[in-house]
Design a protein around this motif. Structure first.
Motif, PDB file in Angstrom:
ATOM      1  N   LEU A   1     -18.993  37.470  85.811  1.00 44.37           N
ATOM      2  CA  LEU A   1     -19.272  38.872  86.083  1.00 44.37           C
ATOM      3  C   LEU A   1     -20.653  39.047  86.711  1.00 44.37           C
ATOM      4  CD1 LEU A   1     -17.966  40.436  82.735  1.00 44.37           C
ATOM      5  CD2 LEU A   1     -16.760  40.285  84.917  1.00 44.37           C
ATOM      6  N   HIS A   2     -20.780  40.099  87.511  1.00 47.41           N
ATOM      7  CA  HIS A   2     -22.074  40.415  88.118  1.00 47.41           C
ATOM      8  C   HIS A   2     -22.727  41.532  87.316  1.00 47.41           C
ATOM      9  CE1 HIS A   2     -25.183  41.025  91.079  1.00 47.41           C
ATOM     10  NE2 HIS A   2     -24.878  42.313  91.123  1.00 47.41           N
ATOM     11  N   PHE A   3     -23.854  41.248  86.703  1.00 51.58           N
ATOM     12  CA  PHE A   3     -24.619  42.223  85.928  1.00 51.58           C
ATOM     13  C   PHE A   3     -26.030  41.680  85.782  1.00 51.58           C
ATOM     14  CE2 PHE A   3     -22.946  39.161  82.973  1.00 51.58           C
ATOM     15  CZ  PHE A   3     -23.939  38.976  82.036  1.00 51.58           C
ATOM     16  N   PRO A   4     -27.009  42.529  85.516  1.00 47.42           N
ATOM     17  CA  PRO A   4     -28.378  42.018  85.315  1.00 47.42           C
ATOM     18  C   PRO A   4     -28.434  41.120  84.093  1.00 47.42           C
ATOM     19  CG  PRO A   4     -28.249  44.359  84.794  1.00 47.42           C
ATOM     20  CD  PRO A   4     -26.954  43.997  85.433  1.00 47.42           C
ATOM     21  N   ARG A   5     -28.844  39.875  84.286  1.00 46.20           N
ATOM     22  CA  ARG A   5     -28.799  38.892  83.207  1.00 46.20           C
ATOM     23  C   ARG A   5     -29.740  39.230  82.058  1.00 46.20           C
ATOM     24  NH1 ARG A   5     -24.304  37.979  85.724  1.00 46.20           N
ATOM     25  NH2 ARG A   5     -24.339  36.401  87.355  1.00 46.20           N
ATOM     26  N   ALA A   6     -30.740  40.063  82.318  1.00 45.55           N
ATOM     27  CA  ALA A   6     -31.650  40.472  81.243  1.00 45.55           C
ATOM     28  C   ALA A   6     -30.911  41.233  80.152  1.00 45.55           C
ATOM     29  CB  ALA A   6     -32.778  41.324  81.801  1.00 45.55           C
ATOM     30  N   SER A   7     -29.729  41.718  80.462  1.00 45.79           N
ATOM     31  CA  SER A   7     -28.931  42.420  79.448  1.00 45.79           C
ATOM     32  C   SER A   7     -28.678  41.543  78.236  1.00 45.79           C
ATOM     33  CB  SER A   7     -27.582  42.849  80.043  1.00 45.79           C
ATOM     34  OG  SER A   7     -27.740  43.662  81.169  1.00 45.79           O
ATOM     35  N   LEU A   8     -28.526  40.239  78.441  1.00 48.31           N
ATOM     36  CA  LEU A   8     -28.158  39.350  77.345  1.00 48.31           C
ATOM     37  C   LEU A   8     -29.292  39.163  76.334  1.00 48.31           C
ATOM     38  CD1 LEU A   8     -26.046  36.701  79.290  1.00 48.31           C
ATOM     39  CD2 LEU A   8     -25.239  38.533  77.794  1.00 48.31           C
ATOM     40  N   PRO A   9     -30.486  38.690  76.737  1.00 47.82           N
ATOM     41  CA  PRO A   9     -31.548  38.546  75.723  1.00 47.82           C
ATOM     42  C   PRO A   9     -31.958  39.864  75.089  1.00 47.82           C
ATOM     43  CG  PRO A   9     -32.376  38.067  77.933  1.00 47.82           C
ATOM     44  CD  PRO A   9     -30.900  38.145  78.045  1.00 47.82           C
ATOM     45  N   ILE A  10     -31.923  40.962  75.852  1.00 44.67           N
ATOM     46  CA  ILE A  10     -32.277  42.256  75.269  1.00 44.67           C
ATOM     47  C   ILE A  10     -31.240  42.673  74.232  1.00 44.67           C
ATOM     48  CG2 ILE A  10     -32.550  44.712  75.771  1.00 44.67           C
ATOM     49  CD1 ILE A  10     -33.823  43.938  78.422  1.00 44.67           C
ATOM     50  N   SER A  11     -29.968  42.415  74.526  1.00 50.53           N
ATOM     51  CA  SER A  11     -28.919  42.773  73.567  1.00 50.53           C
ATOM     52  C   SER A  11     -29.040  41.955  72.288  1.00 50.53           C
ATOM     53  CB  SER A  11     -27.534  42.577  74.189  1.00 50.53           C
ATOM     54  OG  SER A  11     -27.257  41.208  74.407  1.00 50.53           O
ATOM     55  N   PHE A  12     -29.485  40.697  72.393  1.00 51.27           N
ATOM     56  CA  PHE A  12     -29.676  39.887  71.193  1.00 51.27           C
ATOM     57  C   PHE A  12     -30.850  40.401  70.368  1.00 51.27           C
ATOM     58  CE2 PHE A  12     -27.213  36.598  73.564  1.00 51.27           C
ATOM     59  CZ  PHE A  12     -26.211  36.433  72.618  1.00 51.27           C
ATOM     60  N   ALA A  13     -31.925  40.826  71.027  1.00 49.45           N
ATOM     61  CA  ALA A  13     -33.042  41.427  70.290  1.00 49.45           C
ATOM     62  C   ALA A  13     -32.598  42.722  69.618  1.00 49.45           C
ATOM     63  CB  ALA A  13     -34.214  41.680  71.231  1.00 49.45           C
ATOM     64  N   LEU A  14     -31.755  43.508  70.308  1.00 52.83           N
ATOM     65  CA  LEU A  14     -31.229  44.740  69.723  1.00 52.83           C
ATOM     66  C   LEU A  14     -30.323  44.432  68.528  1.00 52.83           C
ATOM     67  CD1 LEU A  14     -30.972  47.806  69.854  1.00 52.83           C
ATOM     68  CD2 LEU A  14     -29.106  47.511  71.504  1.00 52.83           C
ATOM     69  N   GLN A  15     -29.561  43.362  68.620  1.00 48.05           N
ATOM     70  CA  GLN A  15     -28.722  42.939  67.495  1.00 48.05           C
ATOM     71  C   GLN A  15     -29.574  42.669  66.258  1.00 48.05           C
ATOM     72  OE1 GLN A  15     -26.693  39.219  68.163  1.00 48.05           O
ATOM     73  NE2 GLN A  15     -26.279  38.939  65.991  1.00 48.05           N
ATOM     74  N   GLN A  16     -30.698  41.981  66.446  1.00 45.92           N
ATOM     75  CA  GLN A  16     -31.567  41.667  65.316  1.00 45.92           C
ATOM     76  C   GLN A  16     -32.236  42.920  64.759  1.00 45.92           C
ATOM     77  OE1 GLN A  16     -31.370  38.769  63.926  1.00 45.92           O
ATOM     78  NE2 GLN A  16     -30.016  38.102  65.596  1.00 45.92           N
TER      79      GLN A  16
END
Length: 314
Positions: free
Chosen positions: A145-160
């Motif tokens: 998929l095409h999306f800004p890859r920064a979404s992933l580490p930010i989403s993990f920080a949000l999960q925590q």
């Protein structure tokens, strides 16, 4: 006339194409084409990331729900794990090594002091560990998929962050059990957590880029984080241990207490424990918390964005 001769005649008599002679770059500029997977400008990247904010929230919630889906106690482990760690630290540091004696307000405040430290440091610790694997563990998603890859580490920080908020219910019970009752200072928890979330997200972005190129970093990080934990006063008051026990000068203790993990823990303790005062933490702690958040958040975001087109390749 043969077919090939006819084709040559048509080609000779065909009108010239208006794009003849244009370079690939000129053709792309003329028709608004862009290179597939090319890194967008920083402002465009921020806009793309904001447009994916609902995806970031949904992805973090899904990861949180799936984290303990195979365990019989399920989501209870979100709270049980840091509490069990706190119990171990209480036995070793509070009881055997006598770290309770140096806590502001006396030994009776040690358990709230310890539980706050464990919960807050776990927030940073797990954000960093998740960031290391954010790209390497989601290569299928990154490549499909095409999306800004920064979404992933930010989403993990949000999960925590969400996991910490669930743990705050248990922390509230601990505080009330040891005579710490709600006060206006408790509202300071909100800006402290917000600044820590920005800091954690920035560090997670840095670690995500490093981890995408060096998978072995995930094996090294637990040792680094454990050292950071001991240097941040999770289980004992830093100033007491460094000045009273280790006989270091006060400026050296202040310098150690300025590390970001210690700053965010101390601000939470300052907000939630009545007898905890600014004398027990680093000078200008709120300014330090803001500075660490802006430094890690800003530099981490730019550092991650610089390699945007390289994630998931190779």
């Amino acid at each position: 006339m043969s077919e090939s001769a006819h084709d040559r005649a048509v080609a000779v008599n065909a009108p010239p194409c208006p794009d003849d002679g244009l370079t690939p770059a000129e053709l792309a500029a003329k028709y608004g084409l862009t290179v597939s997977g090319a890194r967008p400008s920083l402002p465009a990247y921020v806009r793309q990331l904001w447009a994916r904010r609902h995806f970031i929230g949904a992805f973090s919630r899904a990861k949180l729900q799936a984290q303990y889906s195979q365990a019989k106690l399920g989501q209870l482990w979100q709270v049980a794990t840091p509490l069990l760690n706190a119990l171990v630290y209480f036995i070793i540091f509070g009881w055997i090594m006598g770290a309770r004696e140096g806590v502001p307000g006396g030994p009776g405040n040690y358990i709230p002091f310890l539980v706050i430290g464990v919960f807050v440091f776990t927030f940073t610790q797990q954000s960093v560990l998740s960031g290391v694997r954010a790209i390497s563990s989601n290569l299928g998603l990154v490549r499909a998929l095409h999306f800004p890859r920064a979404s992933l580490p930010i989403s993990f920080a949000l999960q925590q962050l969400q996991q910490l908020l669930y743990s705050m219910v248990v922390l509230l019970v601990v505080l009330l059990s040891f005579g710490q009752y709600p006060a206006w200072s408790w509202l300071l928890v909100l800006p402290a957590l917000l600044l820590q979330f920005v800091f954690n997200s920035g560090v997670a972005l840095v670690m995500a880029r490093l981890g995408s190129n060096t998978p072995d970093l995930a094996q090294l990080m637990p040792f680094i984080l454990r050292t950071w934990m001991y240097a941040s006063g999770v289980m004992f008051p830093l100033h007491y241990m460094l000045v009273e026990n280790a006989k270091l000068p006060l400026w050296a203790a202040d310098l150690v207490a300025m590390n970001p993990a210690a700053v965010y823990m101390d601000l939470m303790r300052l907000a939630l424990i009545d007898d905890y005062t600014t004398a027990a933490i680093a000078p200008h702690a709120w300014l330090l918390a803001l500075g660490w958040a802006l430094l890690a958040g800003g530099l981490g975001f730019v550092y991650f964005w610089k390699a945007e087109e390289r994630y998931g390749r190779g």
